[in-house]
Write a protein that holds these residues in place. Structure first.
Motif, mmCIF file in Angstrom:
data_model
loop_
_atom_site.group_PDB
_atom_site.id
_atom_site.type_symbol
_atom_site.label_atom_id
_atom_site.label_comp_id
_atom_site.label_asym_id
_atom_site.label_seq_id
_atom_site.Cartn_x
_atom_site.Cartn_y
_atom_site.Cartn_z
ATOM 1 N N ILE A 156 26.466 40.913 33.279
ATOM 2 C CA ILE A 156 27.818 40.568 32.852
ATOM 3 C C ILE A 156 28.649 40.077 34.035
ATOM 4 C CG2 ILE A 156 29.996 41.544 31.987
ATOM 5 C CD1 ILE A 156 28.234 43.276 30.103
ATOM 6 N N TYR A 161 27.628 36.663 34.581
ATOM 7 C CA TYR A 161 28.092 35.865 33.444
ATOM 8 C C TYR A 161 29.508 35.344 33.664
ATOM 9 C CZ TYR A 161 28.956 35.092 28.353
ATOM 10 O OH TYR A 161 29.253 34.576 27.117
ATOM 11 N N ALA A 205 35.304 41.936 31.805
ATOM 12 C CA ALA A 205 33.994 42.583 31.898
ATOM 13 C C ALA A 205 33.981 43.880 31.096
ATOM 14 C CB ALA A 205 33.647 42.853 33.363
ATOM 15 N N ILE A 249 33.569 43.097 27.393
ATOM 16 C CA ILE A 249 32.223 42.642 27.059
ATOM 17 C C ILE A 249 31.252 43.821 27.073
ATOM 18 C CG2 ILE A 249 30.311 41.159 27.758
ATOM 19 C CD1 ILE A 249 32.388 39.235 28.936
#
Length: 211
Positions: free
Chosen positions: A63, A66, A92, A95
């Motif tokens: 993540i 990402y 973050a 997510i």
């Protein structure tokens, strides 16, 4: 807080496309419940994320990659984060916590042009990965790049809901039409410039048209 979420499902048929809202989150709050993230300023990023009872495993690393976050910030206190890093840490968190309806509330404010481009890339990835995304901003240039559909709200009342191209035709809704005025005047002289809110894109178009 610039990153909030909702558990209420879709908002005005938000589906595969990112929806941009020119206005205030109060407009959204009339229709759905939105929630922020609770934390204490002296917590480290590591503590915030471990509050979800997750080990710092490959998922967290993925993540961070990402959204372009450096793992070195894990040991930094939240109050010591730069404003931009703080925004991405909150993203973050959502997510990791599997919040699928993310609302960016003036997230773009204070971001450099380069950071805005990075953020738009993240928005597109979230959309492609099945997240519902609302982007609230008072920047028509940013919204025209971040979203296919734009809702314009003045005094908490919706006055427009349509595509970027349709909005460009509704000049009375745009607070500064100088760039559009310039394009129209140039096109009267056969310039064939594309309508845009972005001066950088306009300069590129002018260069291409004379090359």
């Amino acid at each position: 807080m610039e990153v909030v979420y909702s558990d209420d499902g879709k908002f005005k048929s938000v589906d595969k496309e990112v929806v941009g809202i020119y206005g205030d989150i109060l407009y959204v709050d009339k229709s759905i419940d939105t929630y922020g993230i609770s934390y204490k300023d002296d917590w480290t990023v590591r503590r915030l994320l471990n509050g979800l009872h997750l080990k710092l495993n490959n998922r967290i690393e993925d993540i961070f990659n990402y959204i372009g976050l450096d793992k070195e910030c894990l040991n930094t206190k939240i109050c010591e984060l730069s404003h931009t890093t703080f925004k991405y840490v909150m993203l973050a968190y959502l997510i990791i916590n599997n919040k699928r309806f993310i609302i960016f509330d003036h997230f773009d404010a204070g971001l450099s042009y380069k950071e805005q481009k990075k953020f738009i890339g993240i928005i597109n990835k979230l959309r492609d990965d099945g997240f519902y995304v609302l982007v609230i901003s008072n920047n028509f240039v940013f919204l025209s790049k971040a979203a296919k559909r734009i809702i314009v709200v003045y005094d908490e009342d919706e006055v427009f809901d349509g595509t970027v191209d349709e909005l460009l035709d509704e000049r009375k809704l745009i607070n500064n039409t100088s760039i559009i005025d310039f394009i129209e005047e140039a096109n009267k002289h056969k310039a064939k410039l594309t309508y845009t809110f972005d001066r950088n894109e306009l300069l590129k178009d002018i260069y291409r048209s004379v090359s």
